[in-house]
Write a protein that holds these residues in place. Structure first.
Motif, PDB file in Angstrom:
ATOM      1  N   GLY A 118       0.832  -1.205   0.000  1.00  0.00           N
ATOM      2  CA  GLY A 118       0.000   0.000   0.000  1.00  0.00           C
ATOM      3  C   GLY A 118       0.863   1.250   0.000  1.00  0.00           C
ATOM      4  O   GLY A 118       0.615   2.200  -0.752  1.00  0.00           O
ATOM      5  N   LEU A 119       1.914   1.250   0.829  1.00  0.00           N
ATOM      6  CA  LEU A 119       2.855   2.381   0.845  1.00  0.00           C
ATOM      7  C   LEU A 119       3.548   2.542  -0.501  1.00  0.00           C
ATOM      8  O   LEU A 119       3.741   3.662  -0.992  1.00  0.00           O
ATOM      9  N   TYR A 120       3.932   1.428  -1.095  1.00  0.00           N
ATOM     10  CA  TYR A 120       4.624   1.416  -2.394  1.00  0.00           C
ATOM     11  C   TYR A 120       3.756   2.083  -3.465  1.00  0.00           C
ATOM     12  O   TYR A 120       4.260   2.712  -4.397  1.00  0.00           O
ATOM     13  N   LEU A 121       2.441   1.968  -3.335  1.00  0.00           N
ATOM     14  CA  LEU A 121       1.529   2.583  -4.295  1.00  0.00           C
ATOM     15  C   LEU A 121       1.182   4.029  -3.950  1.00  0.00           C
ATOM     16  O   LEU A 121       1.007   4.863  -4.840  1.00  0.00           O
ATOM     17  N   VAL A 122       1.091   4.348  -2.665  1.00  0.00           N
ATOM     18  CA  VAL A 122       0.608   5.667  -2.238  1.00  0.00           C
ATOM     19  C   VAL A 122       1.718   6.718  -2.175  1.00  0.00           C
ATOM     20  O   VAL A 122       1.490   7.872  -2.571  1.00  0.00           O
ATOM     21  N   ILE A 123       2.891   6.353  -1.702  1.00  0.00           N
ATOM     22  CA  ILE A 123       3.975   7.341  -1.564  1.00  0.00           C
ATOM     23  C   ILE A 123       4.265   8.061  -2.875  1.00  0.00           C
ATOM     24  O   ILE A 123       4.357   9.290  -2.885  1.00  0.00           O
ATOM     25  N   PRO A 124       4.381   7.359  -4.002  1.00  0.00           N
ATOM     26  CA  PRO A 124       4.664   8.096  -5.240  1.00  0.00           C
ATOM     27  C   PRO A 124       3.525   9.020  -5.671  1.00  0.00           C
ATOM     28  O   PRO A 124       3.764  10.026  -6.342  1.00  0.00           O
ATOM     29  N   LEU A 125       2.306   8.711  -5.283  1.00  0.00           N
ATOM     30  CA  LEU A 125       1.189   9.607  -5.613  1.00  0.00           C
ATOM     31  C   LEU A 125       1.341  10.934  -4.884  1.00  0.00           C
ATOM     32  O   LEU A 125       1.091  11.999  -5.444  1.00  0.00           O
ATOM     33  N   PHE A 126       1.765  10.880  -3.613  1.00  0.00           N
ATOM     34  CA  PHE A 126       2.011  12.116  -2.872  1.00  0.00           C
ATOM     35  C   PHE A 126       3.210  12.865  -3.462  1.00  0.00           C
ATOM     36  O   PHE A 126       3.212  14.091  -3.495  1.00  0.00           O
ATOM     37  N   MET A 127       4.205  12.140  -3.913  1.00  0.00           N
ATOM     38  CA  MET A 127       5.375  12.771  -4.522  1.00  0.00           C
ATOM     39  C   MET A 127       4.991  13.447  -5.834  1.00  0.00           C
ATOM     40  O   MET A 127       5.463  14.538  -6.128  1.00  0.00           O
ATOM     41  N   ALA A 128       4.136  12.810  -6.621  1.00  0.00           N
ATOM     42  CA  ALA A 128       3.700  13.392  -7.896  1.00  0.00           C
ATOM     43  C   ALA A 128       2.855  14.632  -7.655  1.00  0.00           C
ATOM     44  O   ALA A 128       2.971  15.620  -8.372  1.00  0.00           O
ATOM     45  N   LYS A 129       2.029  14.621  -6.617  1.00  0.00           N
ATOM     46  CA  LYS A 129       1.222  15.788  -6.265  1.00  0.00           C
ATOM     47  C   LYS A 129       2.107  16.970  -5.895  1.00  0.00           C
ATOM     48  O   LYS A 129       1.814  18.100  -6.235  1.00  0.00           O
ATOM     49  N   GLY A 130       3.224  16.690  -5.226  1.00  0.00           N
ATOM     50  CA  GLY A 130       4.153  17.742  -4.828  1.00  0.00           C
ATOM     51  C   GLY A 130       4.917  18.357  -5.994  1.00  0.00           C
ATOM     52  O   GLY A 130       5.462  19.435  -5.879  1.00  0.00           O
ATOM     53  N   ASN A 131       4.919  17.687  -7.143  1.00  0.00           N
ATOM     54  CA  ASN A 131       5.634  18.204  -8.325  1.00  0.00           C
ATOM     55  C   ASN A 131       4.806  19.211  -9.100  1.00  0.00           C
ATOM     56  O   ASN A 131       5.333  19.868  -9.987  1.00  0.00           O
ATOM     57  N   LYS A 132       3.542  19.313  -8.827  1.00  0.00           N
ATOM     58  CA  LYS A 132       2.679  20.203  -9.620  1.00  0.00           C
ATOM     59  C   LYS A 132       2.765  21.623  -9.137  1.00  0.00           C
ATOM     60  O   LYS A 132       3.050  21.977  -8.092  1.00  0.00           O
TER      61      LYS A 132
END
Length: 132
Positions: A118-132
């Protein structure tokens, strides 16, 4: 066509899986607590927090090697798929891979693993949100 970035993603996926698996092969009997004990929650949360930190560092390193948009999301998705497929085989052959773990520790590993994916899937989503 097999791209270099896909190869890098697969390499990282296998390395993440291998690192986690080897950690539990060598240290599982020391860090996995019987989930039926009252003392399970704190060690579990500490183990997952450490997992989150390691995964975050892996994603940061991966994004430096693959600066494309959503590189971390790609690694999280492909890495989870690769890891889950390999882990199905590993759990099926648990006596070969985790011979030192009790049944309770194997259950604790499986609980850790489900949460970690679950972390493996969710952490990159938060990282991608921070790039916008």
């Amino acid at each position: 066509m097999f791209s270099q970035k896909l190869g890098l993603t697969l390499l990282f996926s296998i390395l993440v899986w291998l690192g986690a698996t080897l950690f539990f092969v060598f240290f599982g009997s020391m860090v996995l607590v019987d989930p039926f004990q009252e003392s399970f929650l704190l060690p579990f949360l500490l183990l997952e927090a450490a997992t989150a930190v390691v995964l975050y560092v892996v994603f940061v390193i991966f994004r430096r090697l693959d600066p494309s948009p959503y590189a971390a999301v790609k690694l999280g998705t492909i890495g989870s798929a690769v890891g889950l497929i390999i882990d199905a085989f590993v759990l099926w052959n648990r006596d070969v891979f985790f011979s030192k773990l009790s049944s309770e520790q194997l259950l604790a590993f499986t609980i850790w693993m489900a949460f970690a994916y679950g972390l493996y899937l969710v952490i990159p989503l938060f990282m991608a949100k921070g790039n916008k």
